[in-house]
Scaffold this motif. Structure first.
Motif, PDB file in Angstrom:
ATOM      1  N   ILE A 119      99.419  19.156  32.953  1.00 19.56           N
ATOM      2  CA  ILE A 119     100.489  18.251  32.548  1.00 19.56           C
ATOM      3  C   ILE A 119     100.512  17.073  33.528  1.00 19.56           C
ATOM      4  O   ILE A 119     100.769  17.239  34.715  1.00 19.56           O
ATOM      5  N   SER A 120     100.242  15.913  33.010  1.00 16.76           N
ATOM      6  CA  SER A 120      99.991  14.741  33.857  1.00 16.76           C
ATOM      7  C   SER A 120     101.247  13.957  34.203  1.00 16.76           C
ATOM      8  O   SER A 120     102.217  13.944  33.441  1.00 16.76           O
ATOM      9  N   ARG A 121     101.193  13.321  35.372  1.00 13.87           N
ATOM     10  CA  ARG A 121     102.139  12.302  35.826  1.00 13.87           C
ATOM     11  C   ARG A 121     103.586  12.794  35.929  1.00 13.87           C
ATOM     12  O   ARG A 121     104.519  12.000  35.835  1.00 13.87           O
ATOM     13  N   VAL A 122     103.792  14.087  36.140  1.00 15.31           N
ATOM     14  CA  VAL A 122     105.149  14.615  36.283  1.00 15.31           C
ATOM     15  C   VAL A 122     105.858  13.976  37.475  1.00 15.31           C
ATOM     16  O   VAL A 122     107.045  13.644  37.403  1.00 15.31           O
ATOM     17  N   GLN A 123     105.124  13.771  38.566  1.00 15.04           N
ATOM     18  CA  GLN A 123     105.735  13.200  39.771  1.00 15.04           C
ATOM     19  C   GLN A 123     106.108  11.735  39.609  1.00 15.04           C
ATOM     20  O   GLN A 123     106.881  11.203  40.397  1.00 15.04           O
ATOM     21  N   HIS A 124     105.565  11.080  38.592  1.00 12.68           N
ATOM     22  CA  HIS A 124     105.856   9.663  38.391  1.00 12.68           C
ATOM     23  C   HIS A 124     106.428   9.418  36.993  1.00 12.68           C
ATOM     24  O   HIS A 124     106.156   8.406  36.362  1.00 12.68           O
ATOM     25  N   SER A 125     107.206  10.371  36.542  1.00 12.60           N
ATOM     26  CA  SER A 125     107.858  10.262  35.245  1.00 12.60           C
ATOM     27  C   SER A 125     109.286  10.771  35.362  1.00 12.60           C
ATOM     28  O   SER A 125     109.572  11.653  36.179  1.00 12.60           O
ATOM     29  N   ASP A 126     110.174  10.223  34.559  1.00 13.90           N
ATOM     30  CA  ASP A 126     111.568  10.665  34.545  1.00 13.90           C
ATOM     31  C   ASP A 126     111.805  11.706  33.459  1.00 13.90           C
ATOM     32  O   ASP A 126     112.675  12.569  33.605  1.00 13.90           O
ATOM     33  N   TRP A 127     111.024  11.588  32.385  1.00 10.13           N
ATOM     34  CA  TRP A 127     111.219  12.474  31.237  1.00 10.13           C
ATOM     35  C   TRP A 127     109.876  13.048  30.791  1.00 10.13           C
ATOM     36  O   TRP A 127     108.826  12.438  31.004  1.00 10.13           O
ATOM     37  N   MET A 128     109.954  14.205  30.146  1.00  8.23           N
ATOM     38  CA  MET A 128     108.766  14.835  29.565  1.00  8.23           C
ATOM     39  C   MET A 128     109.117  15.329  28.167  1.00  8.23           C
ATOM     40  O   MET A 128     110.232  15.819  27.926  1.00  8.23           O
ATOM     41  N   ILE A 129     108.154  15.191  27.264  1.00  5.92           N
ATOM     42  CA  ILE A 129     108.285  15.805  25.948  1.00  5.92           C
ATOM     43  C   ILE A 129     107.681  17.200  26.041  1.00  5.92           C
ATOM     44  O   ILE A 129     106.530  17.361  26.453  1.00  5.92           O
ATOM     45  N   LEU A 130     108.451  18.209  25.674  1.00  8.88           N
ATOM     46  CA  LEU A 130     108.040  19.607  25.822  1.00  8.88           C
ATOM     47  C   LEU A 130     107.962  20.291  24.464  1.00  8.88           C
ATOM     48  O   LEU A 130     108.897  20.206  23.658  1.00  8.88           O
ATOM     49  N   LEU A 131     106.845  20.984  24.229  1.00 13.79           N
ATOM     50  CA  LEU A 131     106.689  21.807  23.028  1.00 13.79           C
ATOM     51  C   LEU A 131     106.888  23.266  23.415  1.00 13.79           C
ATOM     52  O   LEU A 131     106.224  23.772  24.328  1.00 13.79           O
ATOM     53  N   ALA A 132     107.801  23.945  22.722  1.00 14.67           N
ATOM     54  CA  ALA A 132     108.070  25.354  23.013  1.00 14.67           C
ATOM     55  C   ALA A 132     108.355  26.096  21.715  1.00 14.67           C
ATOM     56  O   ALA A 132     108.752  25.486  20.706  1.00 14.67           O
ATOM     57  N   ARG A 133     108.159  27.405  21.739  1.00 14.22           N
ATOM     58  CA  ARG A 133     108.439  28.226  20.565  1.00 14.22           C
ATOM     59  C   ARG A 133     109.921  28.555  20.498  1.00 14.22           C
ATOM     60  O   ARG A 133     110.474  29.132  21.427  1.00 14.22           O
ATOM     61  N   THR A 134     110.549  28.175  19.376  1.00 12.22           N
ATOM     62  CA  THR A 134     111.945  28.529  19.140  1.00 12.22           C
ATOM     63  C   THR A 134     112.052  29.719  18.204  1.00 12.22           C
ATOM     64  O   THR A 134     113.116  30.327  18.084  1.00 12.22           O
ATOM     65  N   THR A 135     110.949  30.040  17.532  1.00 14.85           N
ATOM     66  CA  THR A 135     110.855  31.253  16.719  1.00 14.85           C
ATOM     67  C   THR A 135     109.552  31.943  17.086  1.00 14.85           C
ATOM     68  O   THR A 135     108.502  31.308  17.091  1.00 14.85           O
ATOM     69  N   PRO A 136     109.591  33.247  17.397  1.00 12.16           N
ATOM     70  CA  PRO A 136     108.365  33.947  17.782  1.00 12.16           C
ATOM     71  C   PRO A 136     107.292  33.837  16.701  1.00 12.16           C
ATOM     72  O   PRO A 136     107.596  33.779  15.499  1.00 12.16           O
ATOM     73  N   LEU A 137     106.044  33.825  17.137  1.00 10.87           N
ATOM     74  CA  LEU A 137     104.920  33.696  16.207  1.00 10.87           C
ATOM     75  C   LEU A 137     104.943  34.787  15.150  1.00 10.87           C
ATOM     76  O   LEU A 137     104.629  34.544  13.974  1.00 10.87           O
ATOM     77  N   ALA A 138     105.346  35.993  15.523  1.00  8.18           N
ATOM     78  CA  ALA A 138     105.361  37.125  14.578  1.00  8.18           C
ATOM     79  C   ALA A 138     106.399  36.946  13.478  1.00  8.18           C
ATOM     80  O   ALA A 138     106.319  37.611  12.431  1.00  8.18           O
ATOM     81  N   ASP A 139     107.363  36.037  13.683  1.00 11.89           N
ATOM     82  CA  ASP A 139     108.462  35.896  12.725  1.00 11.89           C
ATOM     83  C   ASP A 139     108.345  34.670  11.827  1.00 11.89           C
ATOM     84  O   ASP A 139     109.273  34.379  11.068  1.00 11.89           O
ATOM     85  N   VAL A 140     107.237  33.938  11.899  1.00 10.39           N
ATOM     86  CA  VAL A 140     107.108  32.736  11.076  1.00 10.39           C
ATOM     87  C   VAL A 140     106.140  32.968   9.929  1.00 10.39           C
ATOM     88  O   VAL A 140     105.239  33.813  10.004  1.00 10.39           O
ATOM     89  N   ARG A 141     106.343  32.199   8.854  1.00  9.19           N
ATOM     90  CA  ARG A 141     105.490  32.321   7.671  1.00  9.19           C
ATOM     91  C   ARG A 141     104.114  31.730   7.929  1.00  9.19           C
ATOM     92  O   ARG A 141     103.090  32.281   7.550  1.00  9.19           O
ATOM     93  N   LYS A 142     104.094  30.561   8.594  1.00  6.46           N
ATOM     94  CA  LYS A 142     102.850  29.900   8.962  1.00  6.46           C
ATOM     95  C   LYS A 142     102.821  29.762  10.478  1.00  6.46           C
ATOM     96  O   LYS A 142     103.844  29.457  11.093  1.00  6.46           O
TER      97      LYS A 142
END
Length: 387
Positions: free
Chosen positions: A156-179
């Motif tokens: 993950i690049s430039r964390v030390q020189h950034s104020d914000w980051m866009i983060l991708l995370a799982r809000t529903t477990p993989l086992a519980d999704v249709r796709k």
């Protein structure tokens, strides 16, 4: 400098070159030696408005197209700089621009355009998944008016020189999704706050002076208003921005390619061995000519991808092919440049070895050569999916 056919972007090229002239080779060489960050250079680009090229006028940006943005990135690299220090500021905001609420855009985009806030980081890749993004394990669990994040990210690049980051995370477990592509969400993360409340940053020293890190999340709380778009649709939102990213990286490689060609053609005209300039030898001429042809071809594919993107048309194939062609061309130009400089190519003061290291990265990131082959084979040629 090698003469190239003039295009409609000469004013942009001249202005960016003029700015870059204030940051000569010695500046970038010193930053590289110190493993530092080109703060003054990035500030100058920001103040001049170049990094806000893709932000619409109503949010304080220049409202330019991807073609113009790509020329800016190209000229930075052709002038001896490294757009990798700042390109995230240009394209990371695309997810917010396309999928954020009006309130979010009004909050973030003007401050990103002015440079008051830097949005240079995007947290997607994980150690055990790589480009198999649907298998990410970092979770964001809704608890009241907040999401609680646990997991790990890498490269993950430039964390030390950034104020914000866009983060991708799982809000529903993989086992519980249709796709498998469903159930992931995108968040805006306040990095300075996160470092105090559940995010640990571990820098990764690497071959290139490219600031990158491993991140660890332990019960990091993110306000629900920092969710971008719909919960569970984050993977689709991320894919939306990849075409712009790959096209801009292609432009950077094209800039590198021309830089290497500028340097090597000048050198082989002047370097005399056995009573003649080495550039008179076909064994020297042919690899340089081959590299020039490949850079020119990649340049055309870059502008084709830009044309389609700016017209709102599908350009995934062209963006991938532009990135492949440009990364390959810049690497071939780099090889010719270091080869015909001989021992001097390895000397820091010539800058060839620095640029050689920098351009090698793009055979691997942001998408590897083999994955581009796989994309074209499946989605363009109609061959069976290989993974």
């Amino acid at each position: 400098m090698i003469e190239t056919a003039p295009d409609q972007y000469q004013d942009i090229r001249a202005a960016v070159r003029a700015l870059c002239a204030g940051f000569p080779d010695a500046y970038h060489r010193k930053i590289d030696e110190q493993r530092g960050y080109p703060e003054a250079f990035v500030d100058a680009l920001t103040s001049a408005g170049w990094l806000a090229a893709l932000i619409p006028h109503e949010y304080g940006g220049s409202g330019l197209g991807l073609a113009e943005a790509s020329v800016i990135m190209e000229e930075i690299n052709r002038s001896g700089g490294n757009s990798g220090a700042c390109h995230g500021q240009m394209y990371n905001m695309g997810t917010l621009l396309r999928h954020g609420s009006i309130a979010q855009k009004e909050l973030y985009l003007p401050k990103i355009a002015s440079g008051e806030w830097r949005l240079q980081s995007m947290g997607v890749t994980e150690p055990s998944t790589g480009t198999d993004t649907t298998k990410i394990k970092t979770s964001a669990v809704k608890m009241g008016d907040r999401y609680v994040v646990n997991g790990q990210k890498v490269w993950i690049s430039r964390v030390q020189h950034s104020d914000w980051m866009i983060l991708l995370a799982r809000t529903t477990p993989l086992a519980d999704v249709r796709k498998k592509s469903e159930g992931m969400s995108i968040f805006m993360v306040d990095l300075r706050l996160a470092e105090k409340t559940g995010m640990t940053v571990r820098p990764i020293r690497n071959m290139v002076n490219h600031e990158t890190n491993e991140l660890f999340f332990e019960n990091l709380e993110i306000p629900e208003e920092n969710l971008i778009g719909q919960e569970g649709q984050g993977f689709r939102y991320i894919l939306d921005g990849l075409n712009a990213e790959r096209t801009l990286i292609a432009a950077e490689c094209i800039g590198d390619g021309y830089w290497f060609l500028d340097r090597v053609t000048k050198y082989v005209k002047e370097r005399v061995v056995f009573g003649r300039p080495i550039g008179q030898n076909q064994g020297v001429q042919f690899p340089i000519a081959d590299a020039y042809i490949e850079v020119e071809a990649a340049n055309l594919m870059r502008f084709k991808a830009c044309e389609l993107f700016d017209a709102g048309q599908s350009c995934a194939a062209q963006a991938n092919m532009a990135k492949y062609l440009a990364a390959k061309a810049s690497w071939e130009a780099a090889n010719a440049c270091i080869q015909f400089h001989g021992g001097f190519g390895f000397a820091n003061e010539y800058d060839v070895e620095r640029k050689f290291r920098e351009t090698r990265l793009y055979q691997v990131a942001p998408i590897s050569t083999n994955l581009i082959y796989a994309y074209v084979a499946e989605h363009v040629l109609g061959l069976p999916r290989s993974f």
